[in-house]
Design a protein around this motif. Sequence first.
Motif, PDB file in Angstrom:
ATOM      1  N   VAL A 193     -12.191  -0.540   0.757  1.00 24.76           N
ATOM      2  CA  VAL A 193     -12.513   0.129   2.025  1.00 24.76           C
ATOM      3  C   VAL A 193     -14.013   0.356   2.145  1.00 24.76           C
ATOM      4  O   VAL A 193     -14.622   0.060   3.179  1.00 24.76           O
ATOM      5  CB  VAL A 193     -11.738   1.460   2.151  1.00 24.76           C
ATOM      6  CG1 VAL A 193     -12.225   2.275   3.336  1.00 24.76           C
ATOM      7  CG2 VAL A 193     -10.250   1.185   2.268  1.00 24.76           C
ATOM      8  N   PHE A 194     -14.637   0.873   1.090  1.00 20.97           N
ATOM      9  CA  PHE A 194     -16.078   1.112   1.138  1.00 20.97           C
ATOM     10  C   PHE A 194     -16.857  -0.199   1.186  1.00 20.97           C
ATOM     11  O   PHE A 194     -17.963  -0.253   1.722  1.00 20.97           O
ATOM     12  CB  PHE A 194     -16.528   1.975  -0.031  1.00 20.97           C
ATOM     13  CG  PHE A 194     -16.002   3.381   0.048  1.00 20.97           C
ATOM     14  CD1 PHE A 194     -16.112   4.114   1.215  1.00 20.97           C
ATOM     15  CD2 PHE A 194     -15.399   3.974  -1.044  1.00 20.97           C
ATOM     16  CE1 PHE A 194     -15.630   5.396   1.305  1.00 20.97           C
ATOM     17  CE2 PHE A 194     -14.913   5.266  -0.971  1.00 20.97           C
ATOM     18  CZ  PHE A 194     -15.032   5.988   0.210  1.00 20.97           C
TER      19      PHE A 194
ATOM     20  N   THR B 145      -6.200   3.594 -11.146  1.00 19.78           N
ATOM     21  CA  THR B 145      -6.854   2.301 -10.979  1.00 19.78           C
ATOM     22  C   THR B 145      -6.560   1.723  -9.597  1.00 19.78           C
ATOM     23  O   THR B 145      -7.455   1.180  -8.937  1.00 19.78           O
ATOM     24  CB  THR B 145      -6.397   1.322 -12.073  1.00 19.78           C
ATOM     25  OG1 THR B 145      -6.683   1.896 -13.352  1.00 19.78           O
ATOM     26  CG2 THR B 145      -7.095  -0.010 -11.954  1.00 19.78           C
ATOM     27  N   THR B 146      -5.331   1.868  -9.149  1.00 17.39           N
ATOM     28  CA  THR B 146      -4.961   1.377  -7.819  1.00 17.39           C
ATOM     29  C   THR B 146      -5.768   2.080  -6.733  1.00 17.39           C
ATOM     30  O   THR B 146      -6.333   1.441  -5.843  1.00 17.39           O
ATOM     31  CB  THR B 146      -3.460   1.571  -7.581  1.00 17.39           C
ATOM     32  OG1 THR B 146      -2.741   0.832  -8.575  1.00 17.39           O
ATOM     33  CG2 THR B 146      -3.054   1.100  -6.203  1.00 17.39           C
ATOM     34  N   VAL B 147      -5.838   3.395  -6.809  1.00 18.13           N
ATOM     35  CA  VAL B 147      -6.564   4.163  -5.791  1.00 18.13           C
ATOM     36  C   VAL B 147      -8.045   3.800  -5.798  1.00 18.13           C
ATOM     37  O   VAL B 147      -8.642   3.567  -4.740  1.00 18.13           O
ATOM     38  CB  VAL B 147      -6.357   5.681  -6.005  1.00 18.13           C
ATOM     39  CG1 VAL B 147      -7.307   6.494  -5.145  1.00 18.13           C
ATOM     40  CG2 VAL B 147      -4.915   6.059  -5.715  1.00 18.13           C
ATOM     41  N   THR B 148      -8.651   3.731  -6.976  1.00 17.65           N
ATOM     42  CA  THR B 148     -10.083   3.440  -7.031  1.00 17.65           C
ATOM     43  C   THR B 148     -10.389   2.034  -6.528  1.00 17.65           C
ATOM     44  O   THR B 148     -11.388   1.824  -5.830  1.00 17.65           O
ATOM     45  CB  THR B 148     -10.649   3.621  -8.444  1.00 17.65           C
ATOM     46  OG1 THR B 148      -9.940   2.779  -9.358  1.00 17.65           O
ATOM     47  CG2 THR B 148     -10.565   5.070  -8.896  1.00 17.65           C
ATOM     48  N   GLN B 149      -9.533   1.065  -6.842  1.00 12.10           N
ATOM     49  CA  GLN B 149      -9.782  -0.300  -6.389  1.00 12.10           C
ATOM     50  C   GLN B 149      -9.616  -0.428  -4.878  1.00 12.10           C
ATOM     51  O   GLN B 149     -10.396  -1.099  -4.213  1.00 12.10           O
ATOM     52  CB  GLN B 149      -8.861  -1.288  -7.105  1.00 12.10           C
ATOM     53  CG  GLN B 149      -9.125  -1.401  -8.581  1.00 12.10           C
ATOM     54  CD  GLN B 149     -10.564  -1.725  -8.896  1.00 12.10           C
ATOM     55  OE1 GLN B 149     -11.092  -2.738  -8.464  1.00 12.10           O
ATOM     56  NE2 GLN B 149     -11.224  -0.873  -9.647  1.00 12.10           N
ATOM     57  N   LEU B 150      -8.598   0.220  -4.329  1.00 10.28           N
ATOM     58  CA  LEU B 150      -8.392   0.143  -2.881  1.00 10.28           C
ATOM     59  C   LEU B 150      -9.477   0.904  -2.118  1.00 10.28           C
ATOM     60  O   LEU B 150      -9.913   0.456  -1.051  1.00 10.28           O
ATOM     61  CB  LEU B 150      -6.999   0.643  -2.520  1.00 10.28           C
ATOM     62  CG  LEU B 150      -5.855  -0.241  -3.053  1.00 10.28           C
ATOM     63  CD1 LEU B 150      -4.509   0.363  -2.689  1.00 10.28           C
ATOM     64  CD2 LEU B 150      -5.974  -1.663  -2.555  1.00 10.28           C
ATOM     65  N   LEU B 151      -9.932   2.016  -2.654  1.00  8.31           N
ATOM     66  CA  LEU B 151     -11.059   2.715  -2.026  1.00  8.31           C
ATOM     67  C   LEU B 151     -12.320   1.862  -2.070  1.00  8.31           C
ATOM     68  O   LEU B 151     -13.109   1.846  -1.124  1.00  8.31           O
ATOM     69  CB  LEU B 151     -11.311   4.060  -2.700  1.00  8.31           C
ATOM     70  CG  LEU B 151     -10.362   5.187  -2.337  1.00  8.31           C
ATOM     71  CD1 LEU B 151     -10.636   6.416  -3.196  1.00  8.31           C
ATOM     72  CD2 LEU B 151     -10.484   5.530  -0.863  1.00  8.31           C
ATOM     73  N   SER B 152     -12.495   1.145  -3.149  1.00  6.59           N
ATOM     74  CA  SER B 152     -13.650   0.264  -3.259  1.00  6.59           C
ATOM     75  C   SER B 152     -13.597  -0.842  -2.207  1.00  6.59           C
ATOM     76  O   SER B 152     -14.632  -1.223  -1.652  1.00  6.59           O
ATOM     77  CB  SER B 152     -13.708  -0.337  -4.665  1.00  6.59           C
ATOM     78  OG  SER B 152     -14.808  -1.185  -4.786  1.00  6.59           O
TER      79      SER B 152
ATOM     80  N   PRO C  43     -16.630 -10.023   0.224  1.00  4.66           N
ATOM     81  CA  PRO C  43     -15.255 -10.521   0.384  1.00  4.66           C
ATOM     82  C   PRO C  43     -14.648 -11.047  -0.918  1.00  4.66           C
ATOM     83  O   PRO C  43     -13.461 -10.852  -1.177  1.00  4.66           O
ATOM     84  CB  PRO C  43     -15.386 -11.634   1.415  1.00  4.66           C
ATOM     85  CG  PRO C  43     -16.631 -11.337   2.150  1.00  4.66           C
ATOM     86  CD  PRO C  43     -17.543 -10.683   1.156  1.00  4.66           C
ATOM     87  N   VAL C  44     -15.462 -11.692  -1.737  1.00  5.21           N
ATOM     88  CA  VAL C  44     -14.966 -12.213  -3.022  1.00  5.21           C
ATOM     89  C   VAL C  44     -14.536 -11.063  -3.932  1.00  5.21           C
ATOM     90  O   VAL C  44     -13.457 -11.100  -4.537  1.00  5.21           O
ATOM     91  CB  VAL C  44     -16.045 -13.082  -3.702  1.00  5.21           C
ATOM     92  CG1 VAL C  44     -15.604 -13.495  -5.094  1.00  5.21           C
ATOM     93  CG2 VAL C  44     -16.372 -14.284  -2.839  1.00  5.21           C
ATOM     94  N   VAL C  45     -15.353 -10.046  -4.010  1.00  2.00           N
ATOM     95  CA  VAL C  45     -15.029  -8.884  -4.844  1.00  2.00           C
ATOM     96  C   VAL C  45     -13.786  -8.184  -4.307  1.00  2.00           C
ATOM     97  O   VAL C  45     -12.915  -7.759  -5.081  1.00  2.00           O
ATOM     98  CB  VAL C  45     -16.239  -7.920  -4.923  1.00  2.00           C
ATOM     99  CG1 VAL C  45     -15.855  -6.625  -5.611  1.00  2.00           C
ATOM    100  CG2 VAL C  45     -17.387  -8.592  -5.644  1.00  2.00           C
ATOM    101  N   ALA C  46     -13.658  -8.079  -3.003  1.00  2.00           N
ATOM    102  CA  ALA C  46     -12.487  -7.425  -2.411  1.00  2.00           C
ATOM    103  C   ALA C  46     -11.205  -8.185  -2.746  1.00  2.00           C
ATOM    104  O   ALA C  46     -10.184  -7.572  -3.075  1.00  2.00           O
ATOM    105  CB  ALA C  46     -12.662  -7.313  -0.907  1.00  2.00           C
ATOM    106  N   VAL C  47     -11.257  -9.504  -2.690  1.00  2.00           N
ATOM    107  CA  VAL C  47     -10.078 -10.300  -3.042  1.00  2.00           C
ATOM    108  C   VAL C  47      -9.707 -10.095  -4.507  1.00  2.00           C
ATOM    109  O   VAL C  47      -8.525  -9.935  -4.847  1.00  2.00           O
ATOM    110  CB  VAL C  47     -10.317 -11.797  -2.727  1.00  2.00           C
ATOM    111  CG1 VAL C  47      -9.247 -12.677  -3.346  1.00  2.00           C
ATOM    112  CG2 VAL C  47     -10.390 -12.009  -1.230  1.00  2.00           C
TER     113      VAL C  47
END
Length: 68
Positions: A27-28, A18-25, A44-48
């Motif tokens: 970045v993308f 979950t951590t990897v997929t969220q952080l890759l998301s 930006p809202v989704v990234a936060v």
Amino acid sequence: MVPAWKLGTGRPWTRRLTTVTQLLSVVFGVFSWTSSPMFHAVIPVVAVVQIVLVALLWVPRPAREFFG
């Protein structure tokens, strides 16, 4: 979506996945933000939210104990 269902099992691999997929998301999302102005307010809202989710998986002591 699959990691969200598996988080309840408390297995360490689900937290890492979950951590990897969220952080890759995140970045993308930066690439999407630079390529299209259509979603400049949303990305930006989704990234936060994604970064807060990762922090909640790793920082609180109960979360660490649950996945320990």
